[in-house]
Write an enzyme that holds these catalytic residues in place. Structure first.
Site, mmCIF file in Angstrom:
data_model
loop_
_atom_site.group_PDB
_atom_site.id
_atom_site.type_symbol
_atom_site.label_atom_id
_atom_site.label_comp_id
_atom_site.label_asym_id
_atom_site.label_seq_id
_atom_site.Cartn_x
_atom_site.Cartn_y
_atom_site.Cartn_z
ATOM 1 N N LYS A 22 -9.787 -9.185 6.328
ATOM 2 C CA LYS A 22 -10.450 -8.193 5.675
ATOM 3 C C LYS A 22 -10.778 -8.214 4.273
ATOM 4 O O LYS A 22 -11.905 -7.911 3.786
ATOM 5 C CB LYS A 22 -9.789 -6.843 6.187
ATOM 6 C CG LYS A 22 -10.062 -5.666 5.377
ATOM 7 C CD LYS A 22 -9.573 -4.487 5.820
ATOM 8 C CE LYS A 22 -8.021 -4.344 5.261
ATOM 9 N NZ LYS A 22 -8.230 -3.643 3.688
ATOM 10 N N ASN A 23 -9.423 -8.598 3.618
ATOM 11 C CA ASN A 23 -9.666 -8.614 2.153
ATOM 12 C C ASN A 23 -10.375 -9.541 1.439
ATOM 13 O O ASN A 23 -10.777 -9.542 0.376
ATOM 14 C CB ASN A 23 -8.115 -8.214 1.668
ATOM 15 C CG ASN A 23 -7.370 -7.026 1.938
ATOM 16 O OD1 ASN A 23 -8.121 -6.032 2.326
ATOM 17 N ND2 ASN A 23 -6.326 -6.950 1.934
ATOM 18 N N ARG A 91 -11.578 1.238 -0.354
ATOM 19 C CA ARG A 91 -11.225 0.604 -1.446
ATOM 20 C C ARG A 91 -12.092 -0.301 -1.970
ATOM 21 O O ARG A 91 -12.301 -0.514 -3.312
ATOM 22 C CB ARG A 91 -9.747 0.388 -1.522
ATOM 23 C CG ARG A 91 -8.958 -0.367 -2.651
ATOM 24 C CD ARG A 91 -8.509 0.719 -3.610
ATOM 25 N NE ARG A 91 -7.766 0.147 -4.646
ATOM 26 C CZ ARG A 91 -7.700 0.979 -5.695
ATOM 27 N NH1 ARG A 91 -7.934 1.912 -6.071
ATOM 28 N NH2 ARG A 91 -6.834 0.321 -6.716
ATOM 29 N N CYS A 115 -6.977 3.679 1.836
ATOM 30 C CA CYS A 115 -5.942 4.488 2.402
ATOM 31 C C CYS A 115 -5.051 5.183 1.258
ATOM 32 O O CYS A 115 -5.128 4.759 0.108
ATOM 33 C CB CYS A 115 -4.727 3.301 3.250
ATOM 34 S SG CYS A 115 -5.556 2.528 4.693
ATOM 35 N N ARG A 120 -3.974 5.265 -6.629
ATOM 36 C CA ARG A 120 -4.783 3.911 -6.685
ATOM 37 C C ARG A 120 -5.910 4.072 -7.758
ATOM 38 O O ARG A 120 -6.881 3.842 -7.400
ATOM 39 C CB ARG A 120 -5.132 3.585 -5.251
ATOM 40 C CG ARG A 120 -4.019 3.409 -4.356
ATOM 41 C CD ARG A 120 -4.681 3.346 -3.053
ATOM 42 N NE ARG A 120 -4.939 1.675 -2.760
ATOM 43 C CZ ARG A 120 -5.555 1.293 -1.601
ATOM 44 N NH1 ARG A 120 -5.779 1.963 -0.607
ATOM 45 N NH2 ARG A 120 -5.795 -0.232 -1.771
ATOM 46 N N PRO A 121 -5.412 3.897 -8.828
ATOM 47 C CA PRO A 121 -6.280 3.752 -9.904
ATOM 48 C C PRO A 121 -7.108 2.479 -10.164
ATOM 49 O O PRO A 121 -6.635 1.659 -9.524
ATOM 50 C CB PRO A 121 -5.639 4.142 -11.332
ATOM 51 C CG PRO A 121 -4.264 3.698 -10.900
ATOM 52 C CD PRO A 121 -3.932 3.816 -9.528
ATOM 53 N N ILE A 122 -8.197 2.513 -11.027
ATOM 54 C CA ILE A 122 -8.967 1.165 -11.171
ATOM 55 C C ILE A 122 -8.847 1.017 -12.630
ATOM 56 O O ILE A 122 -9.838 0.266 -13.311
ATOM 57 C CB ILE A 122 -10.293 0.992 -10.514
ATOM 58 C CG1 ILE A 122 -11.336 2.061 -11.103
ATOM 59 C CG2 ILE A 122 -10.170 1.085 -8.894
ATOM 60 C CD1 ILE A 122 -12.617 1.595 -10.625
ATOM 61 N N ASP A 123 -7.892 1.326 -13.259
ATOM 62 C CA ASP A 123 -7.653 1.171 -14.903
ATOM 63 C C ASP A 123 -7.622 -0.374 -15.028
ATOM 64 O O ASP A 123 -8.285 -0.655 -16.095
ATOM 65 C CB ASP A 123 -6.707 2.009 -15.416
ATOM 66 C CG ASP A 123 -5.280 1.782 -15.010
ATOM 67 O OD1 ASP A 123 -5.248 1.564 -13.594
ATOM 68 O OD2 ASP A 123 -4.238 2.071 -15.519
ATOM 69 N N ASP A 304 1.559 -4.935 2.822
ATOM 70 C CA ASP A 304 0.899 -4.846 4.093
ATOM 71 C C ASP A 304 1.589 -4.766 5.439
ATOM 72 O O ASP A 304 1.131 -4.143 6.328
ATOM 73 C CB ASP A 304 -0.591 -5.444 4.383
ATOM 74 C CG ASP A 304 -1.512 -5.407 2.945
ATOM 75 O OD1 ASP A 304 -1.226 -4.141 2.338
ATOM 76 O OD2 ASP A 304 -2.334 -6.137 2.538
HETATM 77 N N1 EPU Z 1 -3.145 -0.568 -9.490
HETATM 78 C C1 EPU Z 1 -3.344 0.174 -10.734
HETATM 79 N N2 EPU Z 1 -4.555 0.013 -11.357
HETATM 80 C C2 EPU Z 1 -5.512 -0.779 -11.270
HETATM 81 C C3 EPU Z 1 -5.181 -1.721 -9.860
HETATM 82 C C4 EPU Z 1 -4.196 -1.584 -9.154
HETATM 83 O O1 EPU Z 1 -2.495 0.804 -11.416
HETATM 84 O O2 EPU Z 1 -6.429 -0.954 -11.542
HETATM 85 C C5 EPU Z 1 -1.894 -0.677 -8.778
HETATM 86 C C6 EPU Z 1 -2.004 -0.117 -7.520
HETATM 87 O O3 EPU Z 1 -2.178 1.274 -7.290
HETATM 88 C C7 EPU Z 1 -1.072 -0.571 -6.655
HETATM 89 C C8 EPU Z 1 -0.726 -1.972 -7.441
HETATM 90 O O4 EPU Z 1 -1.320 -1.881 -8.624
HETATM 91 O O5 EPU Z 1 0.154 0.205 -6.842
HETATM 92 C C9 EPU Z 1 -1.409 -3.162 -6.734
HETATM 93 O O6 EPU Z 1 -2.749 -2.968 -6.493
HETATM 94 P P1 EPU Z 1 -3.571 -4.063 -5.981
HETATM 95 O O7 EPU Z 1 -4.952 -3.919 -7.033
HETATM 96 O O8 EPU Z 1 -3.018 -5.249 -5.892
HETATM 97 O O9 EPU Z 1 -3.945 -3.884 -4.580
HETATM 98 P P2 EPU Z 1 -5.563 -3.512 -4.365
HETATM 99 O O10 EPU Z 1 -6.671 -4.148 -4.718
HETATM 100 O O11 EPU Z 1 -5.880 -1.852 -4.484
HETATM 101 C C10 EPU Z 1 -5.381 -5.084 -2.277
HETATM 102 C C11 EPU Z 1 -5.694 -4.940 -0.529
HETATM 103 C C12 EPU Z 1 -4.680 -4.105 -0.133
HETATM 104 C C13 EPU Z 1 -3.228 -4.990 -0.397
HETATM 105 C C14 EPU Z 1 -2.922 -5.005 -1.877
HETATM 106 C C15 EPU Z 1 -1.851 -5.742 -2.563
HETATM 107 C C16 EPU Z 1 -8.286 -4.897 -0.725
HETATM 108 C C17 EPU Z 1 -9.578 -4.106 -0.340
HETATM 109 N N3 EPU Z 1 -7.128 -4.279 -0.427
HETATM 110 O O12 EPU Z 1 -5.702 -3.649 -2.707
HETATM 111 O O13 EPU Z 1 -4.929 -4.023 1.399
HETATM 112 O O14 EPU Z 1 -2.300 -3.964 0.256
HETATM 113 O O15 EPU Z 1 -4.051 -5.723 -2.412
HETATM 114 O O16 EPU Z 1 -1.663 -6.913 -1.625
HETATM 115 O O17 EPU Z 1 -8.167 -6.050 -0.910
HETATM 116 C C18 EPU Z 1 -4.383 -3.264 3.483
HETATM 117 O O18 EPU Z 1 -5.008 -4.101 3.962
HETATM 118 O O19 EPU Z 1 -3.784 -2.437 4.509
HETATM 119 C C19 EPU Z 1 -4.588 -2.971 1.930
HETATM 120 C C20 EPU Z 1 -3.920 -1.788 1.621
#
Ligand code: EPU
Length: 416
Positions: A22-23, A91, A115, A120-123, A304
């Site tokens: 998926k990811n 996301r 989810c 879950r910011p995108i900063d 996960d």
């Molecule tokens: N975070 C921030 N700011 C950002 C980006 C992330 O504060 O700009 C924080 C997040 O809130 C979190 C941490 O950093 O607390 C890690 O986030 P990361 O960016 O690594 O995760 P993500 O890209 O949001 C992806 C997967 C998730 C998986 C995580 C960690 C996708 C679409 N999602 O999320 O998948 O848990 O990486 O491996 O690729 C799942 O498949 O169930 C799932 C949630």
């Protein structure tokens, strides 16, 4: 939609073929838009998140065909510049920002969803884009993105975020000069996206390490590429091998190296693991021992898989724990598991699991994707009739789960 798992206490077991990741898929589909040539991508899982990504692409005006786990994509250079509201359904839609930076100077993006796992910011994504010369204005129409003055740069991520790493790679892959990303994520899906871009002609070094170096090269070509299989789906089905009423489970079409940390945990718990180049088999020999783990960025234990490991640990002897460090609130499965007999509590970021649970079956409600998977495992473990309400999120990340379970003898079906 709800799921019924029927009363059935006999020994299940067999082989499950794992689908595409998926990811990887949710990143590689938008990434294919970086070239204006046609791309063909295989092993794409038939899951809701992929369907939403494809619908968004079609709505924006691109050509996309999805059939038999293969997607054909061709960019429309005259596509829409305003993303539909449906980007907030998942996301991974944030990858459109990095991909679009390659061919549109200005566009409007609504907020991305996913989810509910806490904040879950995108900063980190936006900070990295700004370092590449982008600017953003928040308006009532969404985020107004301006990528007209792109330049290469050295970027240090505050955290090895999967999404921010991939998005920065996507945005910089055609930017003149050298962009270096320090503290980048090393997940297999990040590697997969890099390999996909390399197959289009991109120059990326340090793939799989925490320093990724991108030499911008214009005019990437179309490509034909097969994405990796889903390690979280594999881990979920392997966990069936720990349940009292399941004998041996084999998952195939998976690289066991992606599951290294998870398989180590299963071995320490006392399960027997046998691997080949592309399969893993799990069975029970001895009693299962307690275990303690901490989640973290790859190669640490995957967040996960933590809700799934929770169910395994609830069946072990003694007291176990999982400390969740990646997300601030990934515990929605706990109260639900406790409804059917588990004894699990939360202390801050630590989940404490009392062992030797005899699940009773009954009614649970799912709240997110991996919560769905955990409840499913516990329901099967009970051997009793179980209903999981709101099972829809399971289909966001698992391709044909009902058919895969039925094939190994587990009687379950959805009801609307
Ligand atoms: N975070 C921030 N700011 C950002 C980006 C992330 O504060 O700009 C924080 C997040 O809130 C979190 C941490 O950093 O607390 C890690 O986030 P990361 O960016 O690594 O995760 P993500 O890209 O949001 C992806 C997967 C998730 C998986 C995580 C960690 C996708 C679409 N999602 O999320 O998948 O848990 O990486 O491996 O690729 C799942 O498949 O169930 C799932 C949630």
């Amino acid at each position: 939609m709800d799921l019924i798992i029927h009363k059935q206490q006999n020994n299940y077991g067999g082989k499950i073929v794992i689908s595409g990741a998926k990811n990887s898929a949710v990143a590689i589909l938008p990434a294919a838009l970086i070239s204006n040539k046609l791309s063909v991508i295989h092993n794409i899982p038939d899951i809701t998140d992929v369907k939403i990504i494809i619908d968004i692409m079609k709505e924006m005006g691109h050509f996309v065909l999805f059939s038999n786990n293969t997607v054909v994509i061709k960019r429309n250079n005259n596509c829409s510049t305003i993303f539909p509201d449906s980007v907030d359904k998942l996301r991974g839609s944030y990858y459109f920002i990095g991909a679009y930076a390659n061919f549109l100077n200005k566009f409007t993006f609504k907020s991305c969803g996913g989810c509910d796992l806490g904040d879950r910011p995108i900063d980190y994504h936006l900070e990295a884009f700004k370092k590449l010369g982008a600017s953003f204005i928040t308006s009532d129409k969404g985020l107004l993105c301006d990528f007209s003055n792109m330049q290469s740069n050295a970027i240090t991520l505050a955290y090895p975020s999967v999404g921010a790493t991939i998005n920065t790679i996507l945005a910089s892959v055609q930017v003149k000069g050298v962009t270096t990303i320090y503290n980048s994520a090393r997940e297999p899906e990040v590697i997969d996206v890099c390999n996909f871009l390399v197959s289009m002609g991109a120059s990326i070094k340090g793939i799989g390490t925490n320093t990724i170096i991108i030499r911008g090269s214009k005019n990437l070509d179309g490509t034909e590429y097969t994405i990796i299989s889903d390690r979280i789906e594999a881990g979920t089905y392997l966990s069936l091998g720990s349940l009292p009423n399941v004998s041996k489970i084999t998952v195939c079409n998976i690289n066991p190296l992606y599951l290294n940390n998870f398989l180590t945990a299963l071995k320490e718990i006392g399960l027997s693991i046998h691997t080949t180049d592309n399969s893993v088999c799990v069975s029970k020999n001895n009693s299962m021992r307690s275990h303690h783990t901490i989640t973290g960025p790859y190669p640490e234990f995957s967040s996960d898989l933590a809700p799934i490991l929770t169910v395994i640990l609830s069946l072990c002897e003694g007291k176990s724990s999982i400390t969740e460090t990646v997300f601030s609130n990934r515990t929605s499965h706990i109260a639900e598991l406790n409804k059917i007999g588990a004894h699990i509590s939360i202390e801050g970021q630590k989940i404490i699991i009392e062992g030797k649970t005899k699940y009773t079956g009954g009614l649970m409600t799912s709240h997110d994707l991996r919560c769905s998977a955990a409840l499913l495992l516990a329901g099967i473990a009970s051997g009793e009739e179980t209903i999981i309400k709101n099972i829809d999120s399971l289909f966001r990340g698992y391709d044909s789960p009902i058919q895969k379970l039925q094939r190994i003898g587990i009687l379950c079906n959805t009801i609307n």
